[in-house]
Scaffold this active site. Structure first.
Site, short mmCIF file in Angstrom:
data_model
loop_
_atom_site.label_atom_id
_atom_site.label_comp_id
_atom_site.label_asym_id
_atom_site.label_seq_id
_atom_site.Cartn_x
_atom_site.Cartn_y
_atom_site.Cartn_z
N LYS A 1 0.86 -1.20 0.00
CA LYS A 1 0.00 0.00 0.00
C LYS A 1 0.88 1.24 0.00
O LYS A 1 1.96 1.24 0.59
CB LYS A 1 -0.86 -0.03 1.27
CG LYS A 1 -1.68 1.21 1.50
CD LYS A 1 -2.42 1.15 2.81
CE LYS A 1 -3.59 0.21 2.75
NZ LYS A 1 -4.43 0.26 3.97
N LYS B 1 -7.18 -5.87 -2.52
CA LYS B 1 -8.14 -5.10 -1.73
C LYS B 1 -8.58 -3.89 -2.54
O LYS B 1 -7.74 -3.20 -3.12
CB LYS B 1 -7.50 -4.63 -0.42
CG LYS B 1 -7.14 -5.77 0.52
CD LYS B 1 -6.09 -5.37 1.55
CE LYS B 1 -6.47 -4.17 2.37
NZ LYS B 1 -5.35 -3.74 3.25
O1 LIG Z 1 -4.99 -2.26 5.84
C1 LIG Z 1 -4.71 -1.69 6.91
C2 LIG Z 1 -4.24 -0.29 6.90
O2 LIG Z 1 -3.04 -0.17 6.21
C3 LIG Z 1 -4.25 0.33 8.22
O3 LIG Z 1 -3.58 1.57 8.21
P1 LIG Z 1 -3.56 2.43 9.54
O4 LIG Z 1 -3.19 1.51 10.67
O5 LIG Z 1 -2.51 3.47 9.31
O6 LIG Z 1 -4.93 2.99 9.69
#
Ligand SMILES: O=C[C@H](O)COP(=O)(O)O
EC number: 4.2.3.153
Length: 238
Positions: free
Chosen positions: A38, A95
């Site tokens: 991501k 996703k």
């Molecule tokens: O898929 C999960 C996310 O990457 C969570 O990101 P975060 O913990 O910064 O909200």
């Protein structure tokens, strides 16, 4: 050995979002169960370039389950294309953001583009959309998760009460969907959220230096999260 995410693990699995192959290697070596590609600089569901995702799969894909974010396509027509591009990298799961107005035909085309490996991401800010889960299952999605759209300090539990999260996980199970919970979680959330028995809990910011998801993963925080998840397994086995 690659951990089994399905059908129902003895404890929730730990998803760690990473931005490149070096972070993927760190997460994998530390003991994460699911390495999630991501771009944290680009919102809640920022997609990385496919070349970087391929590099992540090449580096860790033989040892750990992988997923990649296909983004938040704002037009229904581009949904399946985004998903197909990310599925082609070889990740185990893709996703993508889903929203209530999407047609069943578009959802089905997206699921087909990922060959049964698609996870629909719903946002906590939009409330509890339990009726979406039957549609995702019918369309051929493999799972569903809740995340927070705004990464501004408000956490999953600030948006949805515990009984709502429990209902989300239970409804996923009813429809045969792998379930995930995320949204600015910290290690302190692990035991509370694990009680709902989701398939996995997702982390980025809480495992980064200074708790800022745009910073690098902090090895100490990642190890603490891994230990918290392993402790759940030991507790359940006792
Ligand atoms: O898929 C999960 C996310 O990457 C969570 O990101 P975060 O913990 O910064 O909200």
């Amino acid at each position: 050995m690659r951990p089994d995410l399905e059908p129902k693990p003895i404890r929730p699995r730990l998803l760690v979002s990473v931005r490149d192959a070096d972070e993927a290697a760190l997460a994998c070596a530390s003991g994460a169960d699911l390495v999630d590609a991501k771009d944290p600089e680009n919102g809640a569901l920022g997609a990385l370039p496919v070349e970087i995702v391929r590099g992540i799969v090449a580096r860790v894909g033989a040892r750990v389950a992988t997923s990649a974010v296909a983004g938040e396509p704002d037009e229904e027509a581009s949904l399946a294309g985004c998903v197909a591009a990310m599925a082609d990298t070889g990740v185990d799961y893709v996703k993508v953001a889903v929203w209530p107005g999407q047609s069943d035909a578009a959802l089905q085309a997206a699921a087909e583009a990922a060959s049964g490996r698609l996870i629909g991401v719903l946002f906590a800010e939009d409330g509890l959309a339990l009726d979406a889960l039957a549609r995702l299952s019918a369309a051929g999605f493999r799972g569903a998760m809740i995340d927070t759209r705004g990464k501004t300090g408000r956490r999953l539990g600030d948006w949805l009460a515990s009984d709502h999260l429990a209902a989300f996980v239970a409804t996923c199970r009813t429809h045969g969907l792998l379930s995930g919970l995320a949204g600015s979680l910290s290690v302190d959330d692990v035991s509370t959220l694990a009680a709902h028995e989701p398939g996995y809990l997702g982390f980025r910011g809480g495992l980064c230096r200074d708790g800022d998801r745009r910073n690098a993963l902090d090895p100490v925080r990642v190890s603490a999260a891994v230990e918290a998840f392993r402790a759940l397994g030991r507790r359940d086995a006792a």
